[in-house]
Design a protein around this motif. Structure first.
Motif, PDB file in Angstrom:
ATOM      1  N   CYS A 291       0.740  -1.145  -0.041  1.00  0.00           N
ATOM      2  CA  CYS A 291      -0.227   0.036   0.042  1.00  0.00           C
ATOM      3  C   CYS A 291       0.877   1.013  -0.092  1.00  0.00           C
ATOM      4  N   PRO A 292       0.758   2.134  -0.739  1.00  0.00           N
ATOM      5  CA  PRO A 292       1.501   3.254  -1.157  1.00  0.00           C
ATOM      6  C   PRO A 292       1.390   4.358   0.127  1.00  0.00           C
ATOM      7  N   ILE A 293       0.247   4.179   0.924  1.00  0.00           N
ATOM      8  CA  ILE A 293       0.073   5.029   2.148  1.00  0.00           C
ATOM      9  C   ILE A 293       1.189   4.448   3.363  1.00  0.00           C
ATOM     10  N   ALA A 294       1.152   3.148   3.237  1.00  0.00           N
ATOM     11  CA  ALA A 294       1.795   2.488   4.351  1.00  0.00           C
ATOM     12  C   ALA A 294       3.279   2.884   4.091  1.00  0.00           C
TER      13      ALA A 294
ATOM     14  N   ARG B 289      -9.042  17.157   1.304  1.00  0.00           N
ATOM     15  CA  ARG B 289      -8.214  15.911   1.330  1.00  0.00           C
ATOM     16  C   ARG B 289      -7.990  15.529  -0.128  1.00  0.00           C
ATOM     17  N   VAL B 290      -6.556  15.346  -0.509  1.00  0.00           N
ATOM     18  CA  VAL B 290      -6.454  14.530  -1.736  1.00  0.00           C
ATOM     19  C   VAL B 290      -6.276  13.283  -2.008  1.00  0.00           C
ATOM     20  N   VAL B 291      -7.351  12.939  -2.614  1.00  0.00           N
ATOM     21  CA  VAL B 291      -7.553  11.398  -2.973  1.00  0.00           C
ATOM     22  C   VAL B 291      -6.598  11.012  -4.028  1.00  0.00           C
ATOM     23  N   PRO B 292      -5.536  10.195  -3.594  1.00  0.00           N
ATOM     24  CA  PRO B 292      -4.579   9.973  -4.788  1.00  0.00           C
ATOM     25  C   PRO B 292      -4.974   8.754  -5.594  1.00  0.00           C
ATOM     26  N   GLN B 293      -4.536   9.065  -6.878  1.00  0.00           N
ATOM     27  CA  GLN B 293      -4.450   7.960  -8.116  1.00  0.00           C
ATOM     28  C   GLN B 293      -3.186   7.486  -8.448  1.00  0.00           C
ATOM     29  N   ARG B 294      -2.361   8.286  -8.158  1.00  0.00           N
ATOM     30  CA  ARG B 294      -0.768   7.998  -8.540  1.00  0.00           C
ATOM     31  C   ARG B 294      -0.010   8.370  -7.496  1.00  0.00           C
ATOM     32  N   ILE B 295       0.984   7.703  -6.733  1.00  0.00           N
ATOM     33  CA  ILE B 295       1.877   8.033  -6.077  1.00  0.00           C
ATOM     34  C   ILE B 295       3.330   7.530  -6.288  1.00  0.00           C
ATOM     35  N   GLU B 296       4.232   8.413  -6.492  1.00  0.00           N
ATOM     36  CA  GLU B 296       5.688   7.982  -6.884  1.00  0.00           C
ATOM     37  C   GLU B 296       6.462   8.181  -5.721  1.00  0.00           C
ATOM     38  N   PHE B 297       7.448   7.104  -5.665  1.00  0.00           N
ATOM     39  CA  PHE B 297       8.463   7.131  -4.712  1.00  0.00           C
ATOM     40  C   PHE B 297      10.055   7.258  -5.480  1.00  0.00           C
TER      41      PHE B 297
ATOM     42  N   LEU C 170      21.539   7.221 -11.545  1.00  0.00           N
ATOM     43  CA  LEU C 170      20.726   5.827 -11.899  1.00  0.00           C
ATOM     44  C   LEU C 170      19.780   5.814 -10.802  1.00  0.00           C
ATOM     45  N   HIS C 171      18.931   6.717 -10.562  1.00  0.00           N
ATOM     46  CA  HIS C 171      17.907   6.973  -9.602  1.00  0.00           C
ATOM     47  C   HIS C 171      16.850   5.627  -9.479  1.00  0.00           C
ATOM     48  N   ASP C 172      16.237   5.419  -8.579  1.00  0.00           N
ATOM     49  CA  ASP C 172      15.185   4.574  -8.329  1.00  0.00           C
ATOM     50  C   ASP C 172      13.903   5.093  -8.153  1.00  0.00           C
ATOM     51  N   ARG C 173      12.907   4.566  -9.347  1.00  0.00           N
ATOM     52  CA  ARG C 173      11.825   5.216  -8.884  1.00  0.00           C
ATOM     53  C   ARG C 173      10.698   4.159  -9.105  1.00  0.00           C
ATOM     54  N   PHE C 174       9.601   4.226  -8.221  1.00  0.00           N
ATOM     55  CA  PHE C 174       8.495   3.176  -8.101  1.00  0.00           C
ATOM     56  C   PHE C 174       7.257   4.205  -8.166  1.00  0.00           C
ATOM     57  N   ARG C 175       6.300   3.791  -8.995  1.00  0.00           N
ATOM     58  CA  ARG C 175       4.889   4.459  -8.988  1.00  0.00           C
ATOM     59  C   ARG C 175       3.779   3.553  -8.752  1.00  0.00           C
ATOM     60  N   TYR C 176       2.938   3.959  -7.890  1.00  0.00           N
ATOM     61  CA  TYR C 176       1.891   3.101  -7.646  1.00  0.00           C
ATOM     62  C   TYR C 176       0.680   3.486  -8.178  1.00  0.00           C
ATOM     63  N   TYR C 177      -0.216   2.929  -8.900  1.00  0.00           N
ATOM     64  CA  TYR C 177      -1.331   3.133  -9.686  1.00  0.00           C
ATOM     65  C   TYR C 177      -2.569   2.635  -8.916  1.00  0.00           C
ATOM     66  N   ARG C 178      -3.877   3.052  -8.873  1.00  0.00           N
ATOM     67  CA  ARG C 178      -5.046   2.534  -8.589  1.00  0.00           C
ATOM     68  C   ARG C 178      -5.299   1.535  -9.678  1.00  0.00           C
ATOM     69  N   ASP C 179      -5.523   0.328  -8.933  1.00  0.00           N
ATOM     70  CA  ASP C 179      -6.268  -0.677  -9.878  1.00  0.00           C
ATOM     71  C   ASP C 179      -7.143  -1.565  -9.174  1.00  0.00           C
ATOM     72  N   GLY C 180      -8.556  -1.207  -9.727  1.00  0.00           N
ATOM     73  CA  GLY C 180      -9.690  -1.732  -8.844  1.00  0.00           C
ATOM     74  C   GLY C 180      -9.534  -1.051  -7.406  1.00  0.00           C
TER      75      GLY C 180
ATOM     76  N   GLY D 149      -7.157  -2.064  -5.349  1.00  0.00           N
ATOM     77  CA  GLY D 149      -5.930  -2.244  -4.773  1.00  0.00           C
ATOM     78  C   GLY D 149      -4.741  -1.204  -5.535  1.00  0.00           C
ATOM     79  N   TRP D 150      -3.588  -1.514  -5.647  1.00  0.00           N
ATOM     80  CA  TRP D 150      -2.833  -0.754  -6.234  1.00  0.00           C
ATOM     81  C   TRP D 150      -1.725  -1.715  -6.956  1.00  0.00           C
ATOM     82  N   ARG D 151      -1.140  -1.053  -8.427  1.00  0.00           N
ATOM     83  CA  ARG D 151      -0.338  -1.965  -9.099  1.00  0.00           C
ATOM     84  C   ARG D 151       1.115  -1.008  -8.843  1.00  0.00           C
ATOM     85  N   ILE D 152       2.089  -1.830  -8.924  1.00  0.00           N
ATOM     86  CA  ILE D 152       3.332  -1.054  -8.789  1.00  0.00           C
ATOM     87  C   ILE D 152       4.023  -1.292 -10.102  1.00  0.00           C
TER      88      ILE D 152
END
Length: 211
Positions: free
Chosen positions: A23-26, A175-183, A191-201, A203-206
């Motif tokens: 979970c991106p919030i966690a 309240r900003v209800v997130p659709q995408r969150i990138e870390f 060579l940075h590390d980037r992971f993006r969470y997308y809403r998927d039903g 749950g979330w897809r990474i």
């Protein structure tokens, strides 16, 4: 001064998929706790980007005042420029620039007003001077001099010298209800590390993104 010479390597550590929470919030809360523990100045400061009446982006720093699986909360004057932008286009972006940890978090989502009860609960928890300042300022509107603002503030101090300060109807939260969150975690040789969470039903897809 040659700004092209300003550079450094990012060596604080990498980010791998197995290190991420499902979970991106966690994941965000873990990073925020680490930012607080790292004694970063204003760890809850975030850049809020909106779209103005001309279709152009505009940004400002606001403070995060709550986070849950429902989204990210901040408060403002409902007559402010940011609130006017949100009323026209509620899709916004947040950026947490934790440079000392070589990290950033980017959130894209829809801003929704909090209930009057939620806003009132937070307003009444604020220091008294902050409550008065919310009443005194017509945020984002022109003013001739600081002395005028200070005069408005002093008048309110006298008016509410005793008793509670009323919650203004022009002030409250979003309240900003997130659709995408990138870390984003800085990496050596860019060579940075980037992971993006997308809403998927429900749950979330990474996805890992190239730097």
């Amino acid at each position: 001064m040659n700004y092209e010479e300003f550079r450094r390597e990012y060596l604080a550590g990498g980010l791998r998929r197995e290190m991420l929470a499902s979970c991106p919030i966690a994941q965000f809360e873990t990073w925020l706790q680490q930012a607080v523990a790292g004694n970063i100045a204003d760890p809850t400061a975030m850049v809020l980007a909106t779209v103005d009446e001309h279709g152009g982006p505009w940004q400002r720093i606001v403070l995060l005042k709550g986070v849950s699986t429902r989204g990210f909360v901040f408060y403002t004057n409902y007559s402010s420029a940011k609130a006017a932008d949100i009323s026209r286009e509620p899709q916004v972006s947040l950026l947490f620039p934790w440079n000392m940890l070589e990290r950033q978090v980017i959130v894209a989502g829809r801003a929704e007003r909090l209930s009057a009860l939620e806003s009132a609960r937070y307003f009444l928890s604020r220091p008294r001077e902050s409550q008065l300042a919310a009443l005194a300022s017509r945020q984002s509107r022109p003013i001739s001099a600081r002395a005028v603002l200070e005069s408005q503030m002093n008048a309110l101090r006298r008016k509410f010298a005793e008793g509670d300060i009323p919650v203004p109807d022009f002030w409250g939260g979003y309240r900003v209800v997130p659709q995408r969150i990138e870390f984003w975690q800085g990496g050596a040789h860019r060579l940075h590390d980037r992971f993006r969470y997308y809403r998927d039903g429900d749950g979330w897809r990474i996805e890992r993104l190239q730097p």
